[in-house]
Design a protein around this motif. Sequence first.
Motif, mmCIF file in Angstrom:
data_model
loop_
_atom_site.group_PDB
_atom_site.id
_atom_site.type_symbol
_atom_site.label_atom_id
_atom_site.label_comp_id
_atom_site.label_asym_id
_atom_site.label_seq_id
_atom_site.Cartn_x
_atom_site.Cartn_y
_atom_site.Cartn_z
ATOM 1 N N ILE A 76 0.834 -1.203 0.000
ATOM 2 C CA ILE A 76 0.000 0.000 0.000
ATOM 3 C C ILE A 76 0.867 1.251 0.000
ATOM 4 O O ILE A 76 0.626 2.211 -0.752
ATOM 5 C CB ILE A 76 -0.955 0.011 1.204
ATOM 6 C CG1 ILE A 76 -1.810 -1.271 1.216
ATOM 7 C CG2 ILE A 76 -1.834 1.249 1.171
ATOM 8 C CD1 ILE A 76 -2.696 -1.428 0.008
ATOM 9 N N THR A 77 1.896 1.261 0.851
ATOM 10 C CA THR A 77 2.820 2.399 0.891
ATOM 11 C C THR A 77 3.526 2.568 -0.450
ATOM 12 O O THR A 77 3.682 3.688 -0.952
ATOM 13 C CB THR A 77 3.865 2.190 1.997
ATOM 14 O OG1 THR A 77 3.194 2.009 3.245
ATOM 15 C CG2 THR A 77 4.794 3.391 2.100
ATOM 16 N N VAL A 212 1.353 9.571 6.787
ATOM 17 C CA VAL A 212 2.218 8.781 7.674
ATOM 18 C C VAL A 212 1.420 7.982 8.710
ATOM 19 O O VAL A 212 1.662 6.780 8.887
ATOM 20 C CB VAL A 212 3.269 9.681 8.357
ATOM 21 C CG1 VAL A 212 4.111 8.866 9.344
ATOM 22 C CG2 VAL A 212 4.168 10.323 7.308
ATOM 23 N N PRO A 213 0.452 8.598 9.427
ATOM 24 C CA PRO A 213 -0.336 7.774 10.369
ATOM 25 C C PRO A 213 -1.047 6.616 9.674
ATOM 26 O O PRO A 213 -1.102 5.501 10.213
ATOM 27 C CB PRO A 213 -1.343 8.776 10.949
ATOM 28 C CG PRO A 213 -0.675 10.106 10.797
ATOM 29 C CD PRO A 213 0.077 10.013 9.510
ATOM 30 N N GLY A 214 -1.581 6.870 8.483
ATOM 31 C CA GLY A 214 -2.243 5.794 7.738
ATOM 32 C C GLY A 214 -1.280 4.689 7.366
ATOM 33 O O GLY A 214 -1.613 3.503 7.453
ATOM 34 N N ILE A 215 -0.058 5.066 6.948
ATOM 35 C CA ILE A 215 0.955 4.076 6.595
ATOM 36 C C ILE A 215 1.295 3.201 7.800
ATOM 37 O O ILE A 215 1.386 1.973 7.698
ATOM 38 C CB ILE A 215 2.223 4.775 6.059
ATOM 39 C CG1 ILE A 215 1.951 5.390 4.687
ATOM 40 C CG2 ILE A 215 3.391 3.806 5.987
ATOM 41 C CD1 ILE A 215 3.083 6.247 4.167
ATOM 42 N N VAL A 216 1.477 3.838 8.955
ATOM 43 C CA VAL A 216 1.821 3.086 10.169
ATOM 44 C C VAL A 216 0.696 2.134 10.557
ATOM 45 O O VAL A 216 0.920 0.951 10.854
ATOM 46 C CB VAL A 216 2.132 4.052 11.329
ATOM 47 C CG1 VAL A 216 2.309 3.277 12.630
ATOM 48 C CG2 VAL A 216 3.387 4.862 11.025
ATOM 49 N N VAL A 251 -7.707 -4.456 15.581
ATOM 50 C CA VAL A 251 -7.703 -3.120 16.196
ATOM 51 C C VAL A 251 -7.056 -2.095 15.268
ATOM 52 O O VAL A 251 -7.618 -1.019 15.013
ATOM 53 C CB VAL A 251 -6.970 -3.158 17.555
ATOM 54 C CG1 VAL A 251 -6.737 -1.737 18.073
ATOM 55 C CG2 VAL A 251 -7.777 -3.961 18.570
ATOM 56 N N PHE A 252 -5.876 -2.402 14.769
ATOM 57 C CA PHE A 252 -5.183 -1.445 13.906
ATOM 58 C C PHE A 252 -5.878 -1.310 12.554
ATOM 59 O O PHE A 252 -5.852 -0.236 11.945
ATOM 60 C CB PHE A 252 -3.718 -1.860 13.728
ATOM 61 C CG PHE A 252 -2.844 -1.511 14.897
ATOM 62 C CD1 PHE A 252 -2.279 -0.246 15.017
ATOM 63 C CD2 PHE A 252 -2.606 -2.438 15.906
ATOM 64 C CE1 PHE A 252 -1.473 0.084 16.098
ATOM 65 C CE2 PHE A 252 -1.819 -2.123 17.000
ATOM 66 C CZ PHE A 252 -1.246 -0.860 17.100
ATOM 67 N N GLY A 253 -6.492 -2.397 12.079
ATOM 68 C CA GLY A 253 -7.256 -2.297 10.835
ATOM 69 C C GLY A 253 -8.448 -1.381 10.986
ATOM 70 O O GLY A 253 -8.733 -0.549 10.112
ATOM 71 N N ALA A 254 -9.175 -1.516 12.123
ATOM 72 C CA ALA A 254 -10.320 -0.630 12.380
ATOM 73 C C ALA A 254 -9.865 0.817 12.540
ATOM 74 O O ALA A 254 -10.514 1.746 12.035
ATOM 75 C CB ALA A 254 -11.059 -1.104 13.626
ATOM 76 N N ALA A 255 -8.739 1.001 13.230
ATOM 77 C CA ALA A 255 -8.218 2.360 13.407
ATOM 78 C C ALA A 255 -7.827 2.975 12.061
ATOM 79 O O ALA A 255 -8.045 4.169 11.818
ATOM 80 C CB ALA A 255 -7.007 2.327 14.343
ATOM 81 N N PHE A 256 -7.271 2.147 11.175
ATOM 82 C CA PHE A 256 -6.906 2.642 9.848
ATOM 83 C C PHE A 256 -8.140 3.094 9.066
ATOM 84 O O PHE A 256 -8.135 4.160 8.446
ATOM 85 C CB PHE A 256 -6.171 1.549 9.079
ATOM 86 C CG PHE A 256 -5.910 1.883 7.633
ATOM 87 C CD1 PHE A 256 -4.949 2.812 7.290
ATOM 88 C CD2 PHE A 256 -6.642 1.271 6.623
ATOM 89 C CE1 PHE A 256 -4.710 3.135 5.951
ATOM 90 C CE2 PHE A 256 -6.414 1.583 5.295
ATOM 91 C CZ PHE A 256 -5.454 2.517 4.961
ATOM 92 N N GLU A 265 -6.242 13.999 2.046
ATOM 93 C CA GLU A 265 -5.088 13.198 1.639
ATOM 94 C C GLU A 265 -5.042 11.805 2.273
ATOM 95 O O GLU A 265 -4.077 11.434 2.934
ATOM 96 C CB GLU A 265 -3.784 13.945 1.982
ATOM 97 C CG GLU A 265 -3.711 15.370 1.486
ATOM 98 C CD GLU A 265 -3.649 15.456 -0.035
ATOM 99 O OE1 GLU A 265 -3.522 14.398 -0.678
ATOM 100 O OE2 GLU A 265 -3.726 16.571 -0.560
ATOM 101 N N PRO A 266 -6.061 10.981 2.106
ATOM 102 C CA PRO A 266 -6.002 9.625 2.664
ATOM 103 C C PRO A 266 -5.022 8.753 1.886
ATOM 104 O O PRO A 266 -4.779 8.979 0.707
ATOM 105 C CB PRO A 266 -7.435 9.115 2.500
ATOM 106 C CG PRO A 266 -7.950 9.862 1.311
ATOM 107 C CD PRO A 266 -7.303 11.223 1.360
ATOM 108 N N LEU A 267 -4.471 7.764 2.570
ATOM 109 C CA LEU A 267 -3.587 6.815 1.905
ATOM 110 C C LEU A 267 -4.373 5.999 0.883
ATOM 111 O O LEU A 267 -3.933 5.808 -0.252
ATOM 112 C CB LEU A 267 -2.940 5.881 2.942
ATOM 113 C CG LEU A 267 -1.997 4.812 2.406
ATOM 114 C CD1 LEU A 267 -0.769 5.451 1.756
ATOM 115 C CD2 LEU A 267 -1.568 3.875 3.540
#
Length: 526
Positions: A76-77, A212-216, A251-256, A265-267
């Motif tokens: 994705i990145t 960057v937050p989306g990438i992480v 959890v991280f998928g939902a947060a993304f 500017e979404p990833l």
Amino acid sequence: MTAQTVPQTTRAERGGLRGNPWAVLVAIAFGVMMVALDGTIVAVANPAIGESLGASLAGLQWVTHGYLLGLAVFLITAGKLGDRFGYRNTYLVGVVGFVLSSVAIALSAGVAMLIAFRVLQGIFGALLMPAALGLLRSGFPPHKLGRAFGVFGSILGAATAGGPIVGGVLVGTFGWEAVFFVNVPVGAAALALGLWLLAPNRATDSGSRMDVPGIVLVSIAILALVWALVEAPTAGWTDPVTLASLAAALVFGAAFVLWERRPQEPLIPLGLFANPSISIGVVLMVLMAVSLMGSLFFVAFYLQGVLGMSPAQTGMQLLPMTALMALTSPVAGRVLDRVGARTPTTAGLLLAGAGMFLLSRLDTDTGTVYLSAAFVLLGTGLSLVMTGSTAAIVGNAPVRFAGVASAVQQAAMQLGGSLGTAVLGAVMSATIISTLPGHFAAAGLAEPASGELADMQSTIAQGGAVVPGGATAEVARAVTEASNLAFIDGLQWAFGIAAVLMLLAAGLSLFMRGGRPDGGEPVVHV
């Protein structure tokens, strides 16, 4: 945010062949081939790697999964980098890095080192693949995209299925290291053609910023998911580490997803998935990869361990699948330009389901004609699915998001590959453990103790047998036959599940749009 029109290169800018859409396709062919080849070439080399480096089944799975892990986590990145900084430069960096990491793999002295460089190789492959598809999407007009994706699918399918053939010849002649050294001449050709034929670098989304937050968030989510899929067959699906990894992925998928709902500017613009063809195409790509990668991983062990074929013979046995994947995709591309992705994709899933059903009936003495018929159906079907799903995802995305859409397509394929080997591997292991004692008893052998079963199933799942030291020829033969029968039990269950998945996917494909790709409608943010 509204979709932008990307300026096309003029004939003067192209300077003859340079920048011509079909020349672009020729230029990326070697790079695409190189990455796709490495996804499956190791299937035939795995037994030799295991013997040479003393790797367990879990270690060999990590040789495969390490590569898929690097690809999946970074795709994705990498897609966003291609949109932001240009597909040409991203592609060329990926080619160079892929070749250098391949050399490092071949020179590895142990399994841990080999796996580490396989992860690095996957990261560079992640740079290369979305950029290659982005070059196609931005270079071809909408009414010719199907044909382009058909040829692309032919290259991808032939290389993916051709991995076992090339690997068999190389391993049998030069050793397992050759399956990685072969990337040096292929990569050199890819680099030379890229420098010659690809038009000057041009970003399609140069005004955007890196999320960057989306990438992480998405990287951690994918890493946790793949980690769980890799470790679960060995550690168990209820193991705390497996459960923690799955929970982290959720959890991280939902947060993304929540983070990406912002309009700035979404990833990954979530509005892409409002198009049903894109959403369904992603699901179908996952299911196709489950069938392809899962089946190739265990078919190699069946052909070599149970039927006793050499690596070269294994590759030749898979030739019908290779040939059909190469020949069917261009035809599918032409059909796509006329009727859209739904019809060929549905037909492909039905054919692939039929092929997987035939493979689910394999036995310890199945003939080569039967095997070839199964591989013909599987190769024809999977090539149709791969071409149709790619066109549905990338062809319906706006040009400015071609890199991200291509990355989503590739991520779905790589995650499906990890899911296939993990789930089918779990089915194999559980079935072997449950049926092996019965086969031992039927052969007049002492049933293995529960503590021995876990150790034995790893070897048996690779088509081998654990023969006690000092055993007579008669006992050794009985142990081998009982082990092979347990392996076949697991194989039949695993491939039967894959066949059912193909049929369910065929039903889902009917909900895709029936027309041609629309060339990328404006994205509506959600």
